[in-house]
Scaffold this motif. Structure first.
Motif, PDB file in Angstrom:
ATOM      1  N   LEU A 208       0.829  -1.201   0.000  1.00 28.51           N
ATOM      2  CA  LEU A 208       0.000   0.000   0.000  1.00 28.51           C
ATOM      3  C   LEU A 208       0.867   1.256   0.000  1.00 28.51           C
ATOM      4  O   LEU A 208       0.519   2.266  -0.644  1.00 28.51           O
ATOM      5  CB  LEU A 208      -0.928  -0.011   1.214  1.00 28.51           C
ATOM      6  N   VAL A 209       2.004   1.245   0.726  1.00 27.43           N
ATOM      7  CA  VAL A 209       2.908   2.389   0.716  1.00 27.43           C
ATOM      8  C   VAL A 209       3.465   2.606  -0.684  1.00 27.43           C
ATOM      9  O   VAL A 209       3.514   3.744  -1.206  1.00 27.43           O
ATOM     10  CB  VAL A 209       4.046   2.183   1.734  1.00 27.43           C
ATOM     11  N   SER A 212       0.733   4.040  -2.877  1.00 33.97           N
ATOM     12  CA  SER A 212       0.527   5.475  -2.648  1.00 33.97           C
ATOM     13  C   SER A 212       1.631   6.301  -3.297  1.00 33.97           C
ATOM     14  O   SER A 212       1.357   7.353  -3.912  1.00 33.97           O
ATOM     15  CB  SER A 212       0.482   5.735  -1.141  1.00 33.97           C
ATOM     16  N   ILE A 215       1.077   6.410  -7.143  1.00 32.33           N
ATOM     17  CA  ILE A 215      -0.044   7.271  -7.517  1.00 32.33           C
ATOM     18  C   ILE A 215       0.367   8.743  -7.400  1.00 32.33           C
ATOM     19  O   ILE A 215       0.036   9.581  -8.257  1.00 32.33           O
ATOM     20  CB  ILE A 215      -1.271   6.975  -6.632  1.00 32.33           C
ATOM     21  N   GLY A 216       1.132   9.076  -6.319  1.00 33.74           N
ATOM     22  CA  GLY A 216       1.600  10.459  -6.177  1.00 33.74           C
ATOM     23  C   GLY A 216       2.531  10.861  -7.305  1.00 33.74           C
ATOM     24  O   GLY A 216       2.420  11.977  -7.850  1.00 33.74           O
ATOM     25  N   ALA A 236       1.144   0.932 -10.266  1.00 35.16           N
ATOM     26  CA  ALA A 236       0.249   1.067  -9.113  1.00 35.16           C
ATOM     27  C   ALA A 236      -0.827  -0.010  -9.125  1.00 35.16           C
ATOM     28  O   ALA A 236      -1.205  -0.545  -8.075  1.00 35.16           O
ATOM     29  CB  ALA A 236      -0.392   2.461  -9.112  1.00 35.16           C
TER      30      ALA A 236
END
Length: 389
Positions: A208-209, A212, A215-216, A236
């Motif tokens: 999940l990290v 994230s 996606i950023g 992602a």
């Protein structure tokens, strides 16, 4: 007739040993009276614990003898005689409920052991005569010789009733057993929570990290470099799928969904198909799905499932077996699971193969685990889980 004669002979031998035991009890009564008298005068206080120790040895022989005839073990429960000062040992010897029951048995054995032996000796001639006529003329099974077996069974029943631990001792033993079971269940629960936390931290959280972060990065690159942003979004998506797979793995470790969907037998067959071994699954009285009859409680099914999973995993990793078998047997109030492999054997709970975890999980449900794994194989694990269907 031949079988009846053999059984009557064994019964008479049992009663003869009972008569001999009665004579030893007669001598033991004298020893106990001497020890009690010496203790009353203080100078011989040390005799009482040793006399009680001898009495326990005699009662233990009576238990083994009774168990040999009836086929049912007779448990024993005593307070320790080798702890504390001399006066504490004397107090323990005099107040132990097990000693009191042994004394009652000793006095009763002195009477019924001799009486029943005399009855058997008196009954032999008429029993032989009656059965010789009965079997020879009427061609019927013996009716008199079994009376001797009845006498031996009566003697064993009396001894068992007198030698069983007192209700308070059995209750104390049960409390100790439940305390040990609870400690094991707490330890197993703690280990399970740590495993779930580790799986979530090292697997799902890491994915999940990374998701994230990608996606950023994709958001920043979206306006200036759409191709790079598209590649980051593809990464992602892969990270999201890996996170979902990790979550499914954690969920399966808590309560496998296949148990809910297919029932215990179906879930075990799925385990067998993916074990890498040639596994035969036999299910007697098992519901294949939630709509096909009563099932065991979810905790019992989960425990049985993890027992099979651990056993098959050990067989595949450590035993070198190519074949295994799994039996699920449902009976009133009980689920029995038996897993057998034809591997090298030598399974040991101290080697970190998960067997200790299996024992703790089963003990938390008041079940039992029997493991037989001699060097050279085969390995057989049998688990019994009490349950209401």
């Amino acid at each position: 007739m031949r079988k009846a004669l053999r059984n009557a002979g064994l019964a008479s031998l049992h009663l003869l040993t009972g008569a001999g035991l009665s004579l030893v009890c007669y001598l033991m009564i004298g020893l106990m009276l001497l020890a009690a008298t010496a203790t009353a005068f203080v100078i011989g206080a040390g005799m009482l614990p040793e006399a009680v120790r001898a009495l326990r040895t005699l009662a233990s022989f009576g238990r083994r003898r009774t168990a040999a005839w009836s086929g049912v073990p007779v448990p024993e429960r005593y307070l320790p005689l080798d702890q504390g000062t001399l006066m504490e040992r004397v107090r323990t010897a005099g107040t132990d409920p097990g000693t009191h029951r042994d004394l009652r048995w000793m006095g009763a054995q002195l009477l019924y052991g001799l009486v029943l032996c005399y009855l058997s000796l008196i009954a032999w001639p008429p029993a032989l005569l009656v059965d010789a006529v009965w079997c020879g003329l009427l061609r019927r099974p013996p009716v008199a010789l079994p009376f001797l077996t009845t006498l031996a069974s009566l003697e064993a029943a009396l001894s068992r009733a007198l030698l069983l631990p007192s209700p308070s001792a059995r209750l104390a033993e049960r409390v100790e057993q439940l305390a040990a079971t609870r400690a094991g269940a707490v330890a197993a629960h703690g280990a399970e929570l740590r495993r779930i936390e580790r799986d979530l931290h090292d697997g799902t959280q890491a994915h999940l990290v990374a998701l994230s972060m990608r996606i950023g990065l994709a958001r920043r690159a979206y306006d200036t470099d759409p191709d790079r942003a598209r590649g980051l979004l593809d990464d992602a998506q892969d990270q999201a799928e890996e996170a979902l797979a990790g979550l499914r793995h954690v969920v399966r470790g808590i309560h496998p969904p296949v148990l809910t969907d297919r029932g215990l037998a179906g879930a075990v067959r799925a385990l067998a198909a993916g074990s890498g071994l040639e596994v035969t699954v036999t299910a007697r009285g098992q519901a294949e799905g939630p709509e096909e009859g009563p099932r065991a409680p979810a905790a019992v099914e989960a425990a049985a499932y993890f027992v099979v999973a651990e056993a098959l995993t050990n067989a595949a990793k450590h035993s070198g077996a190519a074949r295994a078998s799994v039996e699920l047997d449902r009976s009133p109030g009980l689920l029995r699971v038996r897993v057998r492999d034809e591997g090298a054997g030598g399974a040991d709970e101290t080697r970190g193969t998960g067997l200790l975890g299996v024992r703790r999980r089963v003990a938390a449900l008041d079940g039992t685990v029997h493991l037989n794994s001699p060097e050279g194989g085969p390995t057989e694990m049998e688990v019994e889980l009490p349950c209401a269907w």
